[in-house]
Write a protein that holds these residues in place. Sequence first.
Motif, short mmCIF file in Angstrom:
data_model
loop_
_atom_site.label_atom_id
_atom_site.label_comp_id
_atom_site.label_asym_id
_atom_site.label_seq_id
_atom_site.Cartn_x
_atom_site.Cartn_y
_atom_site.Cartn_z
N HIS A 1 0.91 -7.75 -4.89
CA HIS A 1 2.03 -7.47 -5.79
C HIS A 1 1.51 -7.24 -7.21
CE1 HIS A 1 6.06 -9.03 -7.67
NE2 HIS A 1 5.90 -7.73 -7.84
N LEU A 2 0.70 -8.15 -7.66
CA LEU A 2 0.14 -8.07 -9.01
C LEU A 2 -0.62 -6.76 -9.21
CD1 LEU A 2 -1.24 -10.41 -11.42
CD2 LEU A 2 -3.09 -9.27 -10.24
N LYS A 3 -1.49 -6.41 -8.27
CA LYS A 3 -2.31 -5.21 -8.42
C LYS A 3 -1.48 -3.93 -8.32
CE LYS A 3 -5.95 -5.44 -9.27
NZ LYS A 3 -6.57 -5.70 -10.60
N THR A 4 -0.42 -3.96 -7.51
CA THR A 4 0.45 -2.79 -7.42
C THR A 4 1.19 -2.58 -8.73
OG1 THR A 4 0.72 -3.12 -5.03
CG2 THR A 4 2.33 -1.71 -6.12
N VAL A 5 1.68 -3.68 -9.30
CA VAL A 5 2.37 -3.59 -10.59
C VAL A 5 1.40 -3.11 -11.67
CG1 VAL A 5 3.46 -4.95 -12.43
CG2 VAL A 5 4.12 -5.31 -10.04
N GLU A 6 0.18 -3.64 -11.65
CA GLU A 6 -0.81 -3.28 -12.66
C GLU A 6 -1.14 -1.79 -12.60
OE1 GLU A 6 -4.81 -5.40 -14.36
OE2 GLU A 6 -4.69 -5.10 -12.19
N ARG A 7 -1.30 -1.25 -11.41
CA ARG A 7 -1.68 0.17 -11.30
C ARG A 7 -0.50 1.09 -11.56
NH1 ARG A 7 -3.95 2.00 -5.76
NH2 ARG A 7 -3.46 4.09 -6.56
N THR A 8 0.74 0.54 -11.48
CA THR A 8 1.92 1.38 -11.67
C THR A 8 2.44 1.37 -13.10
OG1 THR A 8 2.54 0.90 -9.37
CG2 THR A 8 4.22 1.91 -10.76
N SER B 1 0.83 -1.21 0.00
CA SER B 1 0.00 0.00 0.00
C SER B 1 0.86 1.26 0.00
CB SER B 1 -0.95 0.00 1.20
OG SER B 1 -0.23 0.06 2.42
N VAL B 2 2.07 1.16 0.56
CA VAL B 2 2.98 2.30 0.54
C VAL B 2 3.51 2.50 -0.88
CG1 VAL B 2 5.05 3.35 1.52
CG2 VAL B 2 3.61 1.85 2.94
N LEU B 3 3.95 1.41 -1.51
CA LEU B 3 4.47 1.52 -2.87
C LEU B 3 3.39 1.96 -3.85
CD1 LEU B 3 7.09 1.19 -4.45
CD2 LEU B 3 6.36 -1.13 -5.02
N ALA B 4 2.14 1.62 -3.54
CA ALA B 4 1.04 2.00 -4.43
C ALA B 4 0.81 3.51 -4.48
CB ALA B 4 -0.25 1.29 -4.01
N THR B 5 1.44 4.26 -3.57
CA THR B 5 1.34 5.72 -3.65
C THR B 5 2.24 6.28 -4.76
OG1 THR B 5 3.12 6.13 -2.04
CG2 THR B 5 0.87 5.85 -1.17
N LEU B 6 3.08 5.41 -5.33
CA LEU B 6 3.93 5.81 -6.45
C LEU B 6 3.10 5.78 -7.73
CD1 LEU B 6 6.92 6.42 -7.36
CD2 LEU B 6 7.11 3.94 -7.77
N THR B 7 2.86 6.93 -8.32
CA THR B 7 2.00 6.99 -9.50
C THR B 7 2.75 6.54 -10.75
OG1 THR B 7 2.60 9.26 -10.08
CG2 THR B 7 0.79 8.96 -8.48
N PRO B 8 2.03 6.16 -11.81
CA PRO B 8 2.69 5.73 -13.05
C PRO B 8 3.65 6.77 -13.62
CG PRO B 8 0.37 5.17 -13.11
CD PRO B 8 0.57 6.01 -11.89
N SER B 9 3.26 8.03 -13.58
CA SER B 9 4.13 9.07 -14.14
C SER B 9 5.39 9.25 -13.29
CB SER B 9 3.38 10.39 -14.26
OG SER B 9 2.83 10.77 -13.02
N GLU B 10 5.25 9.12 -11.98
CA GLU B 10 6.42 9.24 -11.10
C GLU B 10 7.39 8.09 -11.33
OE1 GLU B 10 4.21 11.52 -7.35
OE2 GLU B 10 4.34 9.31 -7.41
N TYR B 11 6.86 6.88 -11.41
CA TYR B 11 7.72 5.71 -11.61
C TYR B 11 8.41 5.77 -12.98
CZ TYR B 11 9.16 0.77 -11.68
OH TYR B 11 9.88 -0.39 -11.75
#
Length: 283
Positions: A237-244, A100-110
Amino acid sequence: MPAQRPLEDGIVQDFKVNLSYGEYLRLDAVLTAQRLVSVPEHHDELLFIIQHQTSELWLKLVIHELRAVQQQLAKDELRPALKGLARVKHIQRTLTEQWSVLATLTPSEYAEFRSFLGTSSGFQSYQYRAIEFLLGNKDRRMLKIFDDQPEARALLEDALATPSVYDEFLQFLARRGHPVPGEVLRRDVTEPWEYQPTLLPVFQEIYEKAEQNWDVYEACEELVDLEENFQFWRFRHLKTVERTIGFKRGTGGSSGVSFLKAALDLTFFPELYAVRTEIAVPS
């Protein structure tokens, strides 16, 4: 009200001789291990590094605990083994929540620093792979990935050759008088676990007579909890990767999300799930 609380006389303040908190924890090494590679340095890369470094520390502890569980089961010490499994379950919950912490990283930021990762990937985590081996999902093909890391390969070779937690549990059940089939007990422990229908009557007896088999019944449920937590971690893990990154390929060359989805079909203790269909309703 005082602006500050007084320092008590007994508080140690001289560390020329005394051991300090920082020295004990080797914080000089831990807190300088975050080396950003993005140019210019991107603010969010520190989050990405700390997320993965802390995960690896927790994985190290999981390996430590699972090895102790293996040894305890081999010595018929079920109660300490259950304590170890309970600790692993709490670590798993912490690992899952970290997404949930890593999920705060948005696609544009990553996207601003992802290219600097090169071919590095979580797929190359030898500690994660060791845990899968310790739980029975063994795959000797993975050894080659660590040919250039002798210590990592040695860790995996040991985990490959050692009976898994489930193997040790089944051996324990046999010593306790449960009719575990001999071919299961004699299996090649370097091979991945495959579903064994002949174990269903063994577990059905345990579940249907739980009061007479309470400790091993509890152990079965602890193992189910552990696998369920592992699946929760995989899913987060899967959902965090998908949203990022959406459906981009992984940095390590995998297909990304679809590759992670395939892992959800892997199971450690399939008989402990299958037996639920067989359990008879008390009359």
